[in-house]
Enzyme design. Structure first.
Site, PDB file in Angstrom:
ATOM      1  N   GLU A 174       0.680  -1.178  -0.138  1.00 27.16           N
ATOM      2  CA  GLU A 174       0.000  -0.012  -0.163  1.00 27.16           C
ATOM      3  C   GLU A 174       0.989   1.288  -0.110  1.00 27.16           C
ATOM      4  OE1 GLU A 174      -2.823  -0.261   3.246  1.00 27.16           O
ATOM      5  OE2 GLU A 174      -3.953  -1.904   2.476  1.00 27.16           O
ATOM      6  N   ASN A 185       2.080  -5.263  -3.125  1.00 27.60           N
ATOM      7  CA  ASN A 185       0.605  -5.545  -2.788  1.00 27.60           C
ATOM      8  C   ASN A 185       0.089  -4.013  -2.845  1.00 27.60           C
ATOM      9  OD1 ASN A 185      -1.273  -7.701  -2.375  1.00 27.60           O
ATOM     10  ND2 ASN A 185      -1.060  -6.928  -0.164  1.00 27.60           N
ATOM     11  N   HIS A 240     -10.461  -6.246  -2.352  1.00 32.51           N
ATOM     12  CA  HIS A 240     -11.330  -6.088  -1.554  1.00 32.51           C
ATOM     13  C   HIS A 240     -12.487  -5.162  -2.218  1.00 32.51           C
ATOM     14  CE1 HIS A 240      -9.036  -7.397   1.840  1.00 32.51           C
ATOM     15  NE2 HIS A 240      -8.028  -6.638   1.745  1.00 32.51           N
ATOM     16  N   GLU A 249      -6.198 -10.768  -1.365  1.00 30.05           N
ATOM     17  CA  GLU A 249      -6.821 -10.495  -0.331  1.00 30.05           C
ATOM     18  C   GLU A 249      -8.447 -10.450  -0.582  1.00 30.05           C
ATOM     19  OE1 GLU A 249      -5.485  -7.252   1.943  1.00 30.05           O
ATOM     20  OE2 GLU A 249      -3.455  -7.645   1.683  1.00 30.05           O
ATOM     21  N   ASP A 296     -12.191 -10.380  -0.950  1.00 21.00           N
ATOM     22  CA  ASP A 296     -13.617 -10.410  -0.407  1.00 21.00           C
ATOM     23  C   ASP A 296     -14.427  -9.718  -1.351  1.00 21.00           C
ATOM     24  OD1 ASP A 296     -12.638  -7.941   0.735  1.00 21.00           O
ATOM     25  OD2 ASP A 296     -12.524  -8.902   2.659  1.00 21.00           O
TER      26      ASP A 296
HETATM   27  C1  XIL Z   1      -6.518  -6.228   8.157  1.00 18.88           C
HETATM   28  C2  XIL Z   1      -6.909  -7.662   9.115  1.00 18.88           C
HETATM   29  O1  XIL Z   1      -7.712  -8.254   8.482  1.00 18.88           O
HETATM   30  C3  XIL Z   1      -7.602  -6.741  10.219  1.00 18.88           C
HETATM   31  O2  XIL Z   1      -7.657  -8.017  11.156  1.00 18.88           O
HETATM   32  C4  XIL Z   1      -6.485  -6.109  11.149  1.00 18.88           C
HETATM   33  O3  XIL Z   1      -7.255  -5.386  12.183  1.00 18.88           O
HETATM   34  C5  XIL Z   1      -6.122  -4.631  10.021  1.00 18.88           C
HETATM   35  O4  XIL Z   1      -5.736  -5.180   8.766  1.00 18.88           O
HETATM   36  N1  XIL Z   1      -5.074  -4.608   3.448  1.00 18.88           N
HETATM   37  C6  XIL Z   1      -4.088  -5.178   4.037  1.00 18.88           C
HETATM   38  C7  XIL Z   1      -4.394  -6.202   5.246  1.00 18.88           C
HETATM   39  O5  XIL Z   1      -2.930  -5.440   3.181  1.00 18.88           O
HETATM   40  O6  XIL Z   1      -3.217  -6.280   6.021  1.00 18.88           O
HETATM   41  C8  XIL Z   1      -5.434  -5.614   5.971  1.00 18.88           C
HETATM   42  O7  XIL Z   1      -5.580  -6.736   7.018  1.00 18.88           O
HETATM   43  C9  XIL Z   1      -6.820  -5.495   5.268  1.00 18.88           C
HETATM   44  C10 XIL Z   1      -6.434  -4.329   4.145  1.00 18.88           C
END
Ligand code: XIL
Length: 301
Positions: free
Chosen positions: A127, A171, A208, A234, A236
């Protein structure tokens, strides 16, 4: 094939889930993980605040729990994440530029060294790009403020030296639309790294989603054409029912259509433990029943 992992393996891909060590006492959670998935990303356990809460003293207990279990099942392990502005312990932001550079290298060496040879791919930098603004602008953070924009390249070079066998990924989120400014910035960085021989092997699309962009497959293909793997890291998708299932199908098909899309990781197993509280974005409901989205993914793999 009758499970996500086995279906993905038919084309040489993996299907993983983010796992939290704190839920490993839930036997249904672990049984579902073992049955359906052949890869894992520790959800928080490898982050800086967990692994190096005070300077130079490393803690791997929770991450080791996930890694040992995954290894005993022959799963691929994604390391997440080495250099990020989030979940950083306070001591990092107080360092001078030269101490910060030393600390970054020491952190990369300490964490990657501990898991050397065991990790399929590392999210080396997470990020770093800005959501708004001109193409190529980075988010302001302790990294840019003290080390400048070159911190990304420095991190990748250190990571290659620390574990030459691991794939090194950049990422990020909101780099899913093929034409978005943020996507163009990451694209240009990867192209530049490839041209100058800065080590990078993969781009992670966090994914996401509410609704995946219609050019998502084209986006995967454009990154792959630069000579890197693409990993959906990641995934969802908010919502429920057939709308959610259709979105999951399109994402899965976009990956399987591109040879260098290496695999998919969903950000959790069950809606019960999702980080998106109040939403139901995963493939299993709160009682570990398969949702419509599960079936559409399995069919599309
Ligand atoms: C999130 C986790 O799922 C949570 O449990 C935590 O509180 C915060 O981080 N992008 C990412 C992940 O790269 O590391 C994040 O994970 C979600 C967004």
């Amino acid at each position: 094939a009758s499970t996500l992992g086995a279906a993905a393996a038919q084309s040489g891909r993996y299907f993983g889930a983010a796992i939290a060590a704190g839920h490993m006492n839930d036997s249904t959670y672990v049984a579902t993980w073992d049955r359906e998935y052949n890869a894992v990303t520790p959800e928080n356990e490898m982050k800086w605040d967990a692994t190096e809460p005070s300077r130079g003293s490393f803690q791997f207990g929770a991450a080791d729990q996930i890694v040992s279990h995954a290894q005993s099942k022959g799963m691929r392990i994604r390391g997440h994440t080495l250099v990020w502005h989030g979940q950083l312990p306070g001591w990092v932001s107080g360092l001078s530029a030269s101490d910060l550079r030393t600390a970054m290298n020491n952190h990369i060496n300490g964490v990657m060294g501990h898991y050397k040879g065991k990790i399929y791919a590392w999210d080396v930098v997470n990020e770093a790009f800005n959501d708004g603004g001109a193409v190529g602008t980075l988010r302001s953070s302790v990294w840019t403020q003290k080390l400048g924009n070159g911190f990304i390249e420095e991190a990748f070079r250190a990571a290659r030296a620390a574990d030459p066998a691991a794939k090194l990924c950049y990422n990020d989120y909101n780099i899913d639309d093929a034409n978005a400014n943020k996507t163009r910035g990451v694209y240009n960085m990867v192209k530049d790294f490839k041209a100058r021989g800065v080590p990078i092997d993969c781009v992670g699309l966090q994914s996401h989603f509410g609704n995946p962009p219609s050019n998502y497959q084209a986006n995967i293909a454009q990154f792959a054409a630069l000579g890197v793997d693409v990993q959906i890291t990641e995934l969802d998708v908010g919502g429920s029912g057939s709308t959610q299932a259709d979105a999951y199908r399109r994402v899965t098909q976009a990956c399987t259509a591109v040879p260098r899309c290496a695999g998919i990781t969903v950000w959790g197993i069950t809606d019960k433990y999702s980080w998106r509280s109040g939403d139901t974005p995963l493939l299993f409901d709160g009682n570990f029943n398969k949702k419509a989205a599960y079936t559409s993914v399995l069919d599309a793999l």
